[in-house]
Design an enzyme around this catalytic site. Structure first.
Site, mmCIF file in Angstrom:
data_model
loop_
_atom_site.group_PDB
_atom_site.id
_atom_site.type_symbol
_atom_site.label_atom_id
_atom_site.label_comp_id
_atom_site.label_asym_id
_atom_site.label_seq_id
_atom_site.Cartn_x
_atom_site.Cartn_y
_atom_site.Cartn_z
ATOM 1 C CD GLU A 49 4.267 -1.143 -1.667
ATOM 2 O OE1 GLU A 49 3.373 -1.808 -1.150
ATOM 3 O OE2 GLU A 49 4.959 -0.301 -1.052
ATOM 4 C CG ASP A 94 -4.294 4.501 18.126
ATOM 5 O OD1 ASP A 94 -5.105 4.096 17.255
ATOM 6 O OD2 ASP A 94 -4.226 4.007 19.267
ATOM 7 N N GLY A 147 0.835 -1.203 0.000
ATOM 8 C CA GLY A 147 0.000 0.000 0.000
ATOM 9 C C GLY A 147 0.858 1.236 0.000
ATOM 10 C CD GLU A 152 12.256 -10.970 2.780
ATOM 11 O OE1 GLU A 152 12.307 -12.152 3.099
ATOM 12 O OE2 GLU A 152 12.743 -10.044 3.477
ATOM 13 C CD GLU A 161 1.526 2.633 -3.348
ATOM 14 O OE1 GLU A 161 2.449 1.810 -3.247
ATOM 15 O OE2 GLU A 161 1.697 3.863 -3.218
#
Lengths: 229, 229
Positions: free
Chosen positions: B66, B84, B46, B115, B62
């Site tokens: 990735e 949070d 992401g 990886e 993404e």
DNA sequence: TCAAAAGTGTTAAAAATACACCCATGG
DNA sequence: CCATGGGTGTATTTTTAACACTTTTGA
């Protein structure tokens, strides 16, 4: 005071699709916009997300602030992010859908400072932004959801007749249901508590009232029971 | 260069839960974080949403950047906004879930610069941020979805045996299914095209291959047909 | 006494379940 | 020739669908 960031960010908002059911129709709660853009148009209640609240909390807050609607079933629907959905600037909006017992909320919405009103889903006015798309998505979700989760009850008063329940399903699913088969199926689930009360002030034989047994549902759910209507 | 706003705004990100199925398990594609926070931990692929793309586009981008995963089934899942959830600053993330044919992607993911690896959903490592919650939500959605939409096929190669299809359902739903009843039901739907081919290189009688007939499904869907397994 | 809706059972068709054996193939 | 999975049918139960009349009540 301003806030500076290294990278540009979209603004983040919430919008709520509030459904209610009256004698005639499935309805959506809209408020009339008093500022540009789309001034004077009807729109979904909503607003910007604050830094000290989650999007869930923002949705709840906006609903209360703009329509007086509190303590209702509220669930995240979908996040809308088309680049041009707001003409002012980039705004990403997390949409929610809410189900309320319309008779509780009929007055409040109408007497709020900003003009708010219920519209039949089948007869919506032109809406601001991409709110028509959001309402469509919410309707689709409601129709899917009502069949395999007991959310329909949220649209009814706590005590209701089987007829009211059947009408609800007929309005949401937009198809007629057989009375006997419907009653048989819904009672067989064992989720309705039969009350020793009947409806009042009707000009014909009064129907028995029932209450949805939430506790029982949660028990059965734990045991792998699947609601289905 | 910086960007200034009158009101503070959360950052907006996307995260993707990519599911694949191999002989043993339902798996999720994870990448190992090479920077703080949570450096060295496994996380969902992401990243941040750009101003010139929708969140859908960001998720697609993404995923390719990735993990090399492109042209797959990708659907918005849920938006996560706990205050949070990212220790650096407030980040709201729109999660997606993707279904891929694992045999197509097994190698790519492993040879990417960063990886990346597949993990059985039943045996995930500790994840960064709130990614465990996101994976749980994705699993729940997959389990719900697979029963009433033909999305399972996205996890298989284009040509598959009925056994592979049954195993898929057994892995996703986590329950055993009766072979004869499963075959009967799935063939009765008329959505599988029987090919004149059989699987290769098996140490026993080779099973016939089938293909999901997408065109036919779309026709039936228009006529009100409901997929259900 | 009429209008309106409440309430109620049966039958037939369809779908879901449970269940076991022989067959083809490659090693 | 054996191990592995492929492929197949039937009987039973459960669920769904179709369908109409009598009762209660208030106006």
């Amino acid at each position: 005071m301003t806030f500076s960031y290294k990278y540009e960010r979209p603004a983040l908002a919430v919008d709520c699709v509030v459904f209610g059911l009256d004698d005639d129709d499935l309805k959506v709660l809209l408020i009339r916009r008093d500022i540009e853009p789309f001034q004077g148009r009807w729109a979904l209640p909503g607003g910007f997300v604050r830094m000290d609240e989650t999007v869930d909390e923002a949705a709840k807050r906006e609903l209360v602030e703009e329509t007086g609607v509190g303590r209702v079933f509220l669930e995240q629907l979908y996040t809308f992010s088309a680049l041009d959905r707001d003409p002012r600037e980039r705004v990403v909006s997390v949409a929610y859908f809410a189900l309320v017992n319309l008779s509780d909320h009929r007055v409040k919405a109408a007497t709020d400072a900003r003009e708010a009103a219920w519209f039949a889903t089948s007869d919506l006015p032109a809406l601001a932004f991409d709110h028509e798309i959001i309402v469509d998505k919410a309707l689709e979700r409601l129709r899917g959801k009502v069949r395999y989760q007991p959310v329909g009850f949220e649209l009814l008063p706590p005590k209701f007749t089987l007829r009211m329940l059947q009408r609800l399903y007929e309005k949401v699913l937009e198809k007629a249901l057989d009375k006997r088969n419907f009653r048989k199926k819904v009672l067989a689930m064992g989720l309705l508590e039969e009350l020793d009360e009947v409806e009042q002030d009707v000009a014909h034989r009064a129907a028995r009232l029932y209450r949805f047994d939430k506790k029982r549902y949660r028990e059965l759910e734990k045991q792998g029971f699947d609601f289905e209507l």
